[in-house]
Motif scaffolding. Structure first.
Motif, short mmCIF file in Angstrom:
data_model
loop_
_atom_site.label_atom_id
_atom_site.label_comp_id
_atom_site.label_asym_id
_atom_site.label_seq_id
_atom_site.Cartn_x
_atom_site.Cartn_y
_atom_site.Cartn_z
N GLY A 102 58.23 -76.08 55.22
CA GLY A 102 59.41 -76.95 55.14
C GLY A 102 60.32 -76.56 54.00
N VAL A 103 61.30 -77.43 53.74
CA VAL A 103 62.33 -77.13 52.76
C VAL A 103 62.84 -78.44 52.17
CG1 VAL A 103 64.01 -77.00 54.63
CG2 VAL A 103 64.54 -75.94 52.48
N MET A 105 66.01 -80.27 51.05
CA MET A 105 67.47 -80.17 51.17
C MET A 105 68.13 -81.20 50.26
SD MET A 105 67.98 -79.43 55.18
CE MET A 105 69.73 -79.23 54.84
N ARG A 106 69.47 -81.09 50.18
CA ARG A 106 70.23 -82.02 49.34
C ARG A 106 69.99 -83.46 49.80
NH1 ARG A 106 75.38 -79.70 46.77
NH2 ARG A 106 73.63 -78.32 46.34
N ALA A 108 70.30 -87.11 51.08
CA ALA A 108 71.19 -87.53 52.17
C ALA A 108 72.48 -88.14 51.65
CB ALA A 108 70.46 -88.51 53.07
N LEU A 110 73.96 -87.28 48.91
CA LEU A 110 74.60 -86.27 48.04
C LEU A 110 74.59 -86.68 46.58
CD1 LEU A 110 77.72 -85.33 50.21
CD2 LEU A 110 75.59 -84.07 50.00
N PRO B 16 74.52 -82.80 55.08
CA PRO B 16 75.19 -83.92 54.39
C PRO B 16 76.48 -83.50 53.69
CG PRO B 16 72.98 -83.52 53.44
CD PRO B 16 73.15 -82.58 54.60
N ASN B 68 67.31 -68.88 53.70
CA ASN B 68 66.01 -69.48 53.98
C ASN B 68 65.97 -69.69 55.48
OD1 ASN B 68 63.86 -71.18 54.49
ND2 ASN B 68 64.09 -72.33 52.58
N VAL B 70 64.06 -70.85 57.48
CA VAL B 70 63.55 -72.11 58.04
C VAL B 70 64.73 -72.98 58.51
CG1 VAL B 70 62.27 -74.24 57.53
CG2 VAL B 70 61.50 -72.07 56.58
#
Lengths: 224, 79
Positions: A102-103, A105-106, A108, A110, B16, B68, B70
């Protein structure tokens, strides 16, 4: 127990992690390892990857740290069955290194979020979580801008099915899929989580829910 | 020889930042923006002079570091 904490340019929770480990391992048993070192100290039982903003979060959080010389040694150590845990930026680095799926991320919304959150302990089947009770709710701080865990549906199903979700948020602050705050590797020896158990590790810090995280590591590795 | 790499989020991956930009464009009165996806452009100045060899090398760079895979797609353009 012999522990090491990896330091990258921009790490800023490395001292906190070392203090928490020294508390359970004893002074002199925790080494600080610089990211350019291609070799780890001998006789290590556990490696911690600390929080911070390694390499300024350039390119993607954890991406450049994950390709630094020391991480080849950390991946080797983990592949041989070594214990590794990454907190916050450490989780991002472990995800980028491929040790965890997985990763991150920013968030939700922000926004950088810095506050205490409640977590449920989902799996107690690891040295990091063995002293908690399954389903127990604990409080730990989060402090991140990229903690929004994302993975494909098959990975999420596998994590849940194989008891590899260590912690979930009671109320997801960052949009993380399935409320995931921390996950484990297939052999349950590598853990990554966004919250900071090392920051609530002493009554002086305002809480002690992080204590058992480190005591669990020590209990398993001192007697091993 | 120069190469340009475009890194974009895969379809289906929530963006986002793109959503925030779309919202802001709407607030500025730009109607009809159905969706915004934000990515990045990386420009490389390479010693290599053979386009095919450069493409191969840059693809490896993308797989190992620049993207990446993924969540991200990449495309390589030799200039």
């Amino acid at each position: 127990m012999r522990a090491a904490v990896i330091q990258f340019p921009g790490s800023n929770c490395d001292r906190d992690m070392a203090v928490a480990l020294e508390k359970v391992a004893g002074k002199g048993n925790v080494s600080m390892v610089w990211h350019k070192d291609a070799d780890l100290p001998s006789g290590l039982d556990v490696i911690g990857i600390p929080g911070g903003f390694s390499f300024g979060d350039y390119l993607r959080c954890g991406a450049i740290a994950a390709r630094s010389p020391v991480m080849n040694a950390v991946v080797d150590f983990a592949n041989k069955g070594g214990y590794v845990f990454g907190l916050c930026n450490g989780f991002q680095i472990l995800a980028e290194s491929g040790l965890l799926p997985g990763v991150l991320m920013r968030n939700a919304q922000l926004k950088y979020i810095c506050k205490n959150v409640e977590l449920t302990v989902e799996s107690t089947d690891s040295i990091f979580t063995s002293l908690y009770k399954k389903g127990e709710v604990i409080t730990t701080p989060i402090a991140h801008h990229e903690g929004n865990y994302s993975a494909d549906p098959e990975t999420l199903k596998m994590l849940a099915g194989d008891d590899r979700i260590a912690f979930k948020y009671v109320e997801t602050p960052n949009g993380a899929m399935d409320d995931i705050a921390g996950i484990l590797s297939p052999n349950k020896r590598v853990l990554g989580m966004m919250p900071h158990p090392e920051r609530l590790n002493d009554p002086e810090l305002g809480g002690t829910d992080g204590v058992r995280f480190f005591e669990g590591i020590a209990n398993a590795l001192v007697s091993a | 020889m120069k190469a340009r790499v475009h890194v974009t989020l895969k379809n289906g991956v929530l963006d986002p930042q793109g959503a925030a930009v779309a919202h802001s464009l709407g607030a500025l009165g730009f109607d009809g923006v159905n969706d915004v996806r934000q990515g990045k452009v990386i420009e490389l100045d390479l010693a290599e002079t053979d386009a095919a060899a450069a493409t191969e090398t840059v693809n490896k760079m993308c797989e190992k570091l620049l993207a990446n895979t993924v969540i991200e797609n990449y495309s390589v353009e030799i200039l």
